[in-house]
Design a protein around this motif. Structure first.
Motif, PDB file in Angstrom:
ATOM      1  N   ALA A   1      51.141  64.569  65.770  1.00 36.43           N
ATOM      2  CA  ALA A   1      50.746  65.983  66.825  1.00 36.43           C
ATOM      3  C   ALA A   1      48.965  65.244  66.907  1.00 36.43           C
ATOM      4  O   ALA A   1      48.619  65.211  68.188  1.00 36.43           O
ATOM      5  CB  ALA A   1      50.528  66.944  66.136  1.00 36.43           C
ATOM      6  N   ALA A   2      48.231  64.323  66.258  1.00 37.87           N
ATOM      7  CA  ALA A   2      47.106  63.490  66.553  1.00 37.87           C
ATOM      8  C   ALA A   2      47.116  62.090  67.010  1.00 37.87           C
ATOM      9  O   ALA A   2      45.909  61.672  67.407  1.00 37.87           O
ATOM     10  CB  ALA A   2      46.355  63.890  65.133  1.00 37.87           C
ATOM     11  N   LEU A   3      48.819  61.904  67.155  1.00 34.59           N
ATOM     12  CA  LEU A   3      48.805  60.392  67.748  1.00 34.59           C
ATOM     13  C   LEU A   3      48.266  60.342  69.036  1.00 34.59           C
ATOM     14  O   LEU A   3      49.821  61.065  69.455  1.00 34.59           O
ATOM     15  CB  LEU A   3      49.729  59.444  66.428  1.00 34.59           C
ATOM     16  CG  LEU A   3      48.984  59.600  64.897  1.00 34.59           C
ATOM     17  CD1 LEU A   3      50.069  58.997  64.035  1.00 34.59           C
ATOM     18  CD2 LEU A   3      47.770  58.657  65.306  1.00 34.59           C
ATOM     19  N   PRO A   4      48.793  59.615  69.780  1.00 32.52           N
ATOM     20  CA  PRO A   4      49.617  59.375  71.119  1.00 32.52           C
ATOM     21  C   PRO A   4      51.233  58.729  71.111  1.00 32.52           C
ATOM     22  O   PRO A   4      51.607  58.319  70.373  1.00 32.52           O
ATOM     23  CB  PRO A   4      48.317  57.788  71.216  1.00 32.52           C
ATOM     24  CG  PRO A   4      47.626  57.384  70.521  1.00 32.52           C
ATOM     25  CD  PRO A   4      47.541  58.260  69.341  1.00 32.52           C
ATOM     26  N   ALA A   5      51.451  59.310  72.744  1.00 28.68           N
ATOM     27  CA  ALA A   5      53.114  59.615  72.475  1.00 28.68           C
ATOM     28  C   ALA A   5      53.262  57.917  71.994  1.00 28.68           C
ATOM     29  O   ALA A   5      52.860  57.200  72.826  1.00 28.68           O
ATOM     30  CB  ALA A   5      53.381  59.336  73.644  1.00 28.68           C
TER      31      ALA A   5
ATOM     32  N   LEU B   1      52.620  49.302  63.802  1.00 30.08           N
ATOM     33  CA  LEU B   1      53.454  49.467  62.204  1.00 30.08           C
ATOM     34  C   LEU B   1      52.779  50.279  61.736  1.00 30.08           C
ATOM     35  O   LEU B   1      53.204  51.050  60.838  1.00 30.08           O
ATOM     36  CB  LEU B   1      54.174  48.033  61.452  1.00 30.08           C
ATOM     37  CG  LEU B   1      54.504  48.405  60.645  1.00 30.08           C
ATOM     38  CD1 LEU B   1      56.005  48.695  60.962  1.00 30.08           C
ATOM     39  CD2 LEU B   1      54.654  47.116  60.072  1.00 30.08           C
ATOM     40  N   ASP B   2      51.180  50.269  61.361  1.00 25.63           N
ATOM     41  CA  ASP B   2      50.393  51.437  61.140  1.00 25.63           C
ATOM     42  C   ASP B   2      50.179  52.575  61.482  1.00 25.63           C
ATOM     43  O   ASP B   2      50.843  53.852  60.938  1.00 25.63           O
ATOM     44  CB  ASP B   2      49.174  50.987  61.064  1.00 25.63           C
ATOM     45  CG  ASP B   2      48.592  49.903  60.093  1.00 25.63           C
ATOM     46  OD1 ASP B   2      48.671  49.379  59.236  1.00 25.63           O
ATOM     47  OD2 ASP B   2      48.367  48.612  61.099  1.00 25.63           O
ATOM     48  N   ARG B   3      50.083  52.759  62.848  1.00 24.17           N
ATOM     49  CA  ARG B   3      51.169  54.396  63.230  1.00 24.17           C
ATOM     50  C   ARG B   3      52.633  55.090  62.670  1.00 24.17           C
ATOM     51  O   ARG B   3      52.883  55.644  62.355  1.00 24.17           O
ATOM     52  CB  ARG B   3      51.206  54.116  64.959  1.00 24.17           C
ATOM     53  CG  ARG B   3      51.324  55.563  65.166  1.00 24.17           C
ATOM     54  CD  ARG B   3      50.779  55.151  66.892  1.00 24.17           C
ATOM     55  NE  ARG B   3      49.555  54.645  67.115  1.00 24.17           N
ATOM     56  CZ  ARG B   3      49.632  53.945  68.530  1.00 24.17           C
ATOM     57  NH1 ARG B   3      50.228  55.186  69.559  1.00 24.17           N
ATOM     58  NH2 ARG B   3      48.106  54.205  68.783  1.00 24.17           N
ATOM     59  N   PHE B   4      53.487  53.485  62.828  1.00 22.68           N
ATOM     60  CA  PHE B   4      55.159  54.093  62.480  1.00 22.68           C
ATOM     61  C   PHE B   4      54.255  54.624  60.615  1.00 22.68           C
ATOM     62  O   PHE B   4      55.066  55.648  60.284  1.00 22.68           O
ATOM     63  CB  PHE B   4      55.411  52.906  62.598  1.00 22.68           C
ATOM     64  CG  PHE B   4      56.715  53.181  62.123  1.00 22.68           C
ATOM     65  CD1 PHE B   4      58.424  53.610  62.590  1.00 22.68           C
ATOM     66  CD2 PHE B   4      57.343  52.706  60.314  1.00 22.68           C
ATOM     67  CE1 PHE B   4      58.978  53.799  62.195  1.00 22.68           C
ATOM     68  CE2 PHE B   4      58.962  53.330  59.956  1.00 22.68           C
ATOM     69  CZ  PHE B   4      59.716  53.522  61.346  1.00 22.68           C
TER      70      PHE B   4
END
Length: 213
Positions: free
Chosen positions: A129-133, A202-205
């Motif tokens: 919810a706090a990250l970009p789509a 990949l960090d976001r993943f």
């Protein structure tokens, strides 16, 4: 109905009598991804004997867990609302089992249904919810999934499509999801091969999909 009878009057024993026979819960898992024809269920569970699959489907239908419905001149199996109530149970059981996963044996496979449910299990909506789509395209052998994360919403579908990050990997993706292997090391060691987009995603993943080992 299933032959197993525990002789106890309790919710857990009743649940096990309904879905505790071998393969039953994996059928439910695959139907949580979406309706399936008989042949699609068989293909997704390559080691299930055809007579056992037919028997389990009849038992689950009799229990009100699934139903047979006509669709485009074929019969598909889908979960009933009662059957879909098993989703949080399946996800919780998957998270618990994930802690005991070791290295895969040669004969073990990853199917699109099993990977889809593993991703649902590992999804952290409060983090997303706090990250970009973001859209990811993940390829594991012959399985390719398009994973769309938009706030706390997750959509996983099979096939190709535009993605911010496309990558190929194998069973060792588990080590990234558990935090055992940092995303940059996963790329450097070839556990993850970036096919398109910035590898930093990949960090976001790994932040969005995480399970404790």
């Amino acid at each position: 109905m299933a032959a197993r009878d525990y002789g106890q009057y309790s919710g857990i024993s009743q649940a096990l009598e309904l879905i505790g026979e071998r393969w039953a819960l994996l059928i439910v898992r695959d139907l949580l991804v979406g309706p399936r024809r008989y042949g699609e269920l068989a293909a997704g569970l390559p080691r299930i004997p055809s007579n056992i699959l037919a028997t389990r489907l009849k038992e689950l239908q009799a229990a009100g867990v699934l139903r047979r419905v006509p669709r485009s001149r074929v019969i598909v199996y889908e979960l009933t609302p009662y059957g879909r109530e098993l989703e949080p149970v399946v996800l919780a059981l998957g998270a618990w089992g994930f802690k005991a996963l070791g290295e895969p044996r040669d004969e073990q496979v990853i199917t699109r249904e099993s990977l889809t449910i593993d991703l649902r299990t590992a999804f952290r909506p409060q983090v997303a919810a706090a990250l970009p789509a973001t859209a990811y395209r993940a390829r594991l052998g012959a399985t390719e999934l398009l994973i769309r994360v938009d706030g706390p919403a997750l959509d996983v579908a099979s096939g190709d499509g535009p993605a911010d990050l496309a990558f190929a990997t194998g069973p060792d993706l588990r080590r990234v999801i558990t935090g055992e292997l940092a995303p940059d090391r996963a790329i450097a060691t070839g556990v993850v091969e970036v096919l398109h987009g910035p590898g930093g995603l990949l960090d976001r993943f790994a932040s969005t999909f995480h399970l404790a080992a």
